[in-house]
Design a protein around this motif. Structure first.
Motif, PDB file in Angstrom:
ATOM      1  N   ARG A   2       1.535  22.220 -26.801  1.00 50.15           N
ATOM      2  CA  ARG A   2       2.417  23.346 -27.118  1.00 50.15           C
ATOM      3  C   ARG A   2       1.925  24.085 -28.366  1.00 50.15           C
ATOM      4  O   ARG A   2       1.840  25.316 -28.372  1.00 50.15           O
ATOM      5  N   ARG A   3       1.602  23.345 -29.413  1.00 49.65           N
ATOM      6  CA  ARG A   3       1.119  23.979 -30.645  1.00 49.65           C
ATOM      7  C   ARG A   3      -0.154  24.774 -30.394  1.00 49.65           C
ATOM      8  O   ARG A   3      -0.323  25.869 -30.917  1.00 49.65           O
ATOM      9  N   VAL A  20       0.836  27.973 -28.433  1.00 49.70           N
ATOM     10  CA  VAL A  20       1.705  28.887 -29.183  1.00 49.70           C
ATOM     11  C   VAL A  20       1.012  29.404 -30.445  1.00 49.70           C
ATOM     12  O   VAL A  20       1.033  30.592 -30.726  1.00 49.70           O
ATOM     13  N   ASP A  21       0.412  28.497 -31.201  1.00 49.72           N
ATOM     14  CA  ASP A  21      -0.089  28.837 -32.530  1.00 49.72           C
ATOM     15  C   ASP A  21      -1.551  29.265 -32.582  1.00 49.72           C
ATOM     16  O   ASP A  21      -1.957  29.950 -33.499  1.00 49.72           O
ATOM     17  N   ARG A  22      -2.358  28.854 -31.593  1.00 46.45           N
ATOM     18  CA  ARG A  22      -3.787  29.054 -31.738  1.00 46.45           C
ATOM     19  C   ARG A  22      -4.396  30.012 -30.735  1.00 46.45           C
ATOM     20  O   ARG A  22      -5.602  30.238 -30.758  1.00 46.45           O
ATOM     21  N   PRO A  74      -4.286  33.735 -29.863  1.00 51.96           N
ATOM     22  CA  PRO A  74      -3.753  35.026 -30.296  1.00 51.96           C
ATOM     23  C   PRO A  74      -3.218  35.891 -29.147  1.00 51.96           C
ATOM     24  O   PRO A  74      -2.238  36.622 -29.328  1.00 51.96           O
ATOM     25  N   HIS A  85      -1.588  35.027 -26.494  1.00 50.71           N
ATOM     26  CA  HIS A  85      -0.221  34.633 -26.157  1.00 50.71           C
ATOM     27  C   HIS A  85       0.764  35.212 -27.167  1.00 50.71           C
ATOM     28  O   HIS A  85       1.869  35.638 -26.800  1.00 50.71           O
ATOM     29  N   GLN A  86       0.362  35.247 -28.422  1.00 51.77           N
ATOM     30  CA  GLN A  86       1.201  35.849 -29.459  1.00 51.77           C
ATOM     31  C   GLN A  86       1.304  37.354 -29.261  1.00 51.77           C
ATOM     32  O   GLN A  86       2.390  37.937 -29.409  1.00 51.77           O
ATOM     33  N   LEU A  87       0.206  38.006 -28.917  1.00 51.70           N
ATOM     34  CA  LEU A  87       0.194  39.449 -28.699  1.00 51.70           C
ATOM     35  C   LEU A  87       1.138  39.846 -27.562  1.00 51.70           C
ATOM     36  O   LEU A  87       1.918  40.792 -27.682  1.00 51.70           O
ATOM     37  N   GLY A 120       3.593  38.024 -26.414  1.00 52.85           N
ATOM     38  CA  GLY A 120       4.954  37.631 -26.778  1.00 52.85           C
ATOM     39  C   GLY A 120       5.498  36.460 -25.979  1.00 52.85           C
ATOM     40  O   GLY A 120       6.711  36.277 -25.864  1.00 52.85           O
ATOM     41  N   GLU A 128       6.890  33.000 -25.054  1.00 53.76           N
ATOM     42  CA  GLU A 128       7.688  31.999 -25.763  1.00 53.76           C
ATOM     43  C   GLU A 128       7.822  30.755 -24.889  1.00 53.76           C
ATOM     44  O   GLU A 128       8.070  30.863 -23.696  1.00 53.76           O
TER      45      GLU A 128
END
Length: 154
Positions: A14-15, A18-20, A22, A24-26, A28, A30
């Protein structure tokens, strides 16, 4: 050598996602549920995700992305289930090889909604290759798309 339990291995995955990653962050993405038996991702609709301005629907590439992400993680949960303890180095090495071999997406309805939820189930988890089935629904439960993915997992 640190050994991770199955829940710790899931948290490690998961980390990473989610965190590594980019992208997926762009987009959005969750994570709302991640266990050995249940995986759920969600994506709130935003203007940047529209693929058809006239209809204001989710871009087909975003739909495919959600299905691919949930499919890959689902496939890897099948790997995690194969042993009780995971040496962190082995888990990290296996995750480095995780990749999509084949992805089929069937678009059932236009992507209308304010929230999209992707789920996955393992069809088969082998030592090197796993197959997942994925679904995408909107907040009203309308089935937007489903997919089948084959993933390299080791």
């Amino acid at each position: 050598m640190t050994a991770l339990t199955q829940p710790q291995a899931l948290e490690y995955v998961r980390r990473l996602f989610v965190d590594r990653i980019p992208f997926h962050q762009l987009v959005g993405i969750e994570f709302t549920q991640l266990s050995l038996t249940q995986l759920q991702l969600r994506l709130p609709m935003r203007p940047q995700l529209v693929g058809n301005p006239a209809q204001q629907i989710l871009h087909g590439g975003v739909t495919a992305t959600l299905l691919d992400v949930v499919g890959g993680i689902t496939a890897f949960t099948g790997v995690i289930q194969s042993r009780e303890l995971w040496p962190e180095e082995v888990l990290a090495r296996r995750l480095k090889t995780l990749g999509t071999i084949d992805l089929r997406v069937d678009y059932l309805r236009p992507g209308r909604g304010t929230l999209f939820v992707a789920t996955g189930t393992v069809i088969r988890a082998g030592n090197k290759v796993a197959v997942s089935r994925m679904e995408l629904h909107n907040e009203r439960g309308s089935h937007i798309a489903f997919g089948t993915g084959t993933y390299l997992v080791g």
